[in-house]
Each structure stands twice: as C-alpha cells, then as structure tokens.
Motif scaffolding. Structure first.
Motif, mmCIF file in Angstrom:
data_model
loop_
_atom_site.group_PDB
_atom_site.id
_atom_site.type_symbol
_atom_site.label_atom_id
_atom_site.label_comp_id
_atom_site.label_asym_id
_atom_site.label_seq_id
_atom_site.Cartn_x
_atom_site.Cartn_y
_atom_site.Cartn_z
ATOM 1 N N GLU A 275 0.849 -1.199 0.000
ATOM 2 C CA GLU A 275 0.000 0.000 0.000
ATOM 3 C C GLU A 275 0.880 1.242 0.000
ATOM 4 O OE1 GLU A 275 -0.850 0.278 4.819
ATOM 5 O OE2 GLU A 275 -2.439 -0.400 3.465
ATOM 6 N N ILE A 276 0.254 2.374 -0.303
ATOM 7 C CA ILE A 276 0.955 3.651 -0.389
ATOM 8 C C ILE A 276 0.208 4.649 0.487
ATOM 9 C CG2 ILE A 276 1.749 5.486 -1.941
ATOM 10 C CD1 ILE A 276 1.439 3.429 -4.247
ATOM 11 N N ASP A 277 0.952 5.486 1.210
ATOM 12 C CA ASP A 277 0.328 6.494 2.069
ATOM 13 C C ASP A 277 -0.599 7.393 1.253
ATOM 14 O OD1 ASP A 277 1.733 5.527 4.230
ATOM 15 O OD2 ASP A 277 3.312 7.054 4.117
ATOM 16 N N ASP A 278 -1.757 7.704 1.821
ATOM 17 C CA ASP A 278 -2.726 8.558 1.126
ATOM 18 C C ASP A 278 -2.139 9.927 0.798
ATOM 19 O OD1 ASP A 278 -4.648 6.581 1.158
ATOM 20 O OD2 ASP A 278 -5.632 7.324 2.969
ATOM 21 N N GLU A 279 -1.387 10.488 1.718
ATOM 22 C CA GLU A 279 -0.810 11.812 1.499
ATOM 23 C C GLU A 279 0.159 11.790 0.322
ATOM 24 O OE1 GLU A 279 -0.127 15.655 1.435
ATOM 25 O OE2 GLU A 279 -1.663 14.689 2.680
ATOM 26 N N LEU A 280 0.935 10.714 0.196
ATOM 27 C CA LEU A 280 1.858 10.589 -0.928
ATOM 28 C C LEU A 280 1.095 10.448 -2.240
ATOM 29 C CD1 LEU A 280 4.688 10.343 -2.087
ATOM 30 C CD2 LEU A 280 4.692 7.923 -1.422
ATOM 31 N N LEU A 281 0.020 9.694 -2.234
ATOM 32 C CA LEU A 281 -0.803 9.558 -3.437
ATOM 33 C C LEU A 281 -1.395 10.902 -3.850
ATOM 34 C CD1 LEU A 281 -2.696 6.194 -2.751
ATOM 35 C CD2 LEU A 281 -0.993 6.621 -4.538
#
Length: 228
Positions: free
Chosen positions: A200-206
């Motif tokens: 998964e990828i951090d929402d803020e980074l996305l």
C-alpha cells in the motif's frame, strides 16, 4: 514477486505513462528484485469478446485462439498486475479494454452476493493477486477527469487495489520540463518502495503525486499556445 505490466498506451515504451511506471518499478527494486514482464497491449492479437459465454460454461476455454490463451495463465501466475495507460475519453484505451473484456474466462456463470452486490464466482483462485492502476491525463488537474475510470477499476478489482493518477502527464516527455517532472518521478519511486514493503501507499503521498506539477493556468496556457 512476479509483476505483469499491461502497457495500454499505443505509444508503448515512448508513452508518458511509462516514465511513471518505470519510476514505480525502480522504487520496488530498492526493496526486492521482482520478476517483471511488460506486455504492450497494442502489439497483442486479441479479438473482441463476442459475449457468447462459452468460456463460462466449459471451464474457461475461449472460442478464440489468440494471444489471450497465453496471457490468462500469466495473470494467474502473477502477484501484481499493473495497468498502465493514458486516460482516453475518461476511460482506458480501446486495446486495453478489449484485453480486460477477454478476461471473462476467469469467472463462471455462477453468482454470489458479495458485500453490496452480486459478482461472478471465479474459476481460479485470485486471492494472491494485487492490482495497480497507473493513469495519466493531459488535463491540468485531477478533478472531474479520473473519477469514471477510478470507479470502474474499483468495481473490476474490489480487493487489493491501488490507484495512482497523474495530471499534466505529457510533460514527462518534454526534456525542458525535467525540473518539475523529476521531483514527481522521485515521489513515484518512493511510492514504489512503500508498496514493496507493505502492498500500500500512504494517502498523502498519493495526493501529492496526483497534484498538478505546475499551476493549472500555466499548464493550460502552454497547451493552448501550441494548439493548432
């Protein structure tokens, strides 16, 4: 990890979106050494699905003898499917849509209630599969552009999906724009590293990856100045 990349751009390796995908894979390579195969969908011989449902009734064999015969087993054998494509009319390019349509043999006619809707029961075990959408568009921002494609991807792959959307993506093929595109690719590479660590990828980074690289008005003005 075995990664299968479906490059949906007709421009193949020269596409804007492949810059993003290569950066993401570079991030994964920082943590692990995956086996990666890229299929340029435009080069594949894939007939249109004719909706006969023969595949759903005979155990998964399609009436067509084309490249999907080799692609379907590769899907099942993979751990991660990356769907990499530019936004066309708020959806995926036609050749990639044909490929997705022809995954029909992976499900049966039988249906079951799943959460809040009916789905077809699979003819194989997909529980190990993860799905990543990398999509770029030529508009100055993400608002009211990616939403239909995001909704479709979530319906197609309700489990284990991750979505990366990038506006102003034609700039990745403009050498003069390296000053703003390189930092964005570095963020994508960071996302790949995160993904390799925990799927998964951090929402803020996305959100940061999906934000405009230059002011919207500036980008629109540049596009308009080069328009016929």
């Amino acid at each position: 990890m075995k990664i299968l990349v479906f490059n949906g751009s007709p421009k193949k390796d020269k596409s804007d979106i492949m810059h993003i995908t290569r950066a993401f894979l570079a991030g994964i390579n920082e943590k692990i050494s995956p086996e990666v195969k890229v299929i340029n969908v435009i080069d594949s011989h894939i007939e249109y699905c004719r909706g006969c449902f023969t595949c759903k009734l005979n155990g998964g064999t399609c009436v067509y003898d084309d490249d999907m015969k080799m692609i379907l087993p590769e899907i099942i054998a993979s751990d991660l499917l990356i769907f990499n494509f530019p936004l066309y009319c708020y959806g995926m390019p036609a050749p990639l849509k044909v490929l997705v349509d022809r995954t029909l043999p992976l499900s049966s006619m039988r249906m079951k209630w799943d959460g809040n809707r009916y789905i077809h029961v699979g003819q194989a075990d997909f529980s190990h599969l993860h799905y990543l959408m990398i999509c770029g568009c030529g508009f100055p921002n993400s608002r009211n552009n990616f939403e239909p494609m995001v909704a479709q991807f979530k319906l197609l792959f309700p489990q284990n999906h991750t979505i990366i959307t990038v506006p102003e993506s034609p700039m990745f093929n403009v050498p003069e724009a390296t000053g703003v595109t390189q930092p964005r690719l570095e963020l994508v590479q960071k996302a790949g590293k995160q993904y390799a660590e925990r799927w998964e990828i951090d929402d803020e980074l996305l959100r940061e990856i999906g934000s405009p690289m230059i002011p919207e008005e500036t980008y629109a003005a540049i596009v308009n100045s080069n328009a016929c």
